[in-house]
Design an enzyme around this catalytic site. Structure first.
Site: not given
Length: 276
Positions: A73-74
């Site tokens: 994810t970011t």
């Protein structure tokens, strides 16, 4: 007990997982995690420890087996003179499989607190929803909202009780209280850090690269929005486990507002055309 019997569980395990009598001191609810109350108890049936269970899965008597969870994810959050900006992607993956592209990785704890999700989605959602419950109880008991520092400390204390039990969580707690905007990072080991900028997930290194080239505390709201957009967009471009849409929030003195939900592919196309 009926479910264990249907599943053919050994009799010893059935007894260990039996529900205690009403008069027993054992509890099945997660309890309250307030600072001055009793030690927390997780609502799970009694049985073998997770480490013992994983060891039983080893081949040829292999010990110390560890099940690695693949996730990516970011997420990004940073403070500036007008509050806190929170920007996240929306892709959920299970290994190499993209399970969803529309996951909101920002948990709205209360009107003045936000939390982000990074790691195992179930762990992040459970603990931050439990934090939301405790923040609500704090408000009802004291007549005022809990501070950002206290909320992050409460989350840190909760997960610290379960360190070494394979939780996977890297969350940011963002808010605004009497001391102004606050930003804290909390992970599954109970680590708690305060700072002006944090990014978590597999795309965080790319997001940090964009942030380091344009971050200033004196940014205007529009400049901060654009910086957050660029950081998440370029991170998703380089990180195959991040993508989908950008969900952006702005934490202000009077509470958070959702700024936008924008497709990263459209933004990347705009940036590439502008650079030609």
């Amino acid at each position: 007990m009926a479910l264990l019997e249907v599943c053919g569980a050994p009799r010893g395990l059935r007894k260990a997982c039996a529900v205690p009598a009403l008069g027993s001191q054992l509890r099945s609810d997660p309890g309250h995690y307030s600072f001055s109350l009793r030690a927390p108890e997780l609502a799970v049936p009694r049985g073998m420890q997770p480490t013992e269970f994983f060891q039983s899965l080893g081949e040829n008597g292999e010990k110390n087996i560890r099940k690695e969870m693949v996730h990516g994810t970011t997420t990004l959050a940073f403070k500036f003179q007008h509050g806190v900006i929170v920007a996240v992607d929306s892709r959920a993956t299970a290994g190499n499989y993209i399970s969803s592209s529309r996951v909101n990785k920002v948990i709205e704890i209360n009107p003045s607190l936000l939390g982000t999700m990074s790691g195992c989605a179930a762990d992040c959602q459970y603990w931050e929803r439990l934090l939301a419950k405790e923040c609500r109880l704090y408000y009802l008991r004291n007549g005022e909202r809990i501070s950002v520092s206290a909320a992050s400390k409460l989350l840190s204390n909760m997960v610290y009780q379960y360190r070494g039990m394979d939780l996977s969580m890297g969350s940011m707690i963002c808010g605004w209280d009497k001391k102004g905007p606050g930003l804290y990072y909390v992970d599954q080991n109970g680590t708690r850090l305060s700072g002006n900028m944090f990014s978590t997930g597999s795309g965080s290194t790319y997001a940090y690269g964009v942030m380091d080239s344009g971050y200033q505390p004196s940014l205007s709201p529009e400049e901060a929005y654009e910086l957050g957009r660029r950081a998440i967009t370029y991170a998703t471009h380089r990180d195959s486990y991040s993508g989908g849409i950008i969900n952006m929030y702005h934490m202000k003195e009077d509470g958070w507002v959702k700024v936008e939900s924008t497709d990263v592919n459209e933004l990347l196309h705009q940036y590439q055309e502008a650079n030609q």
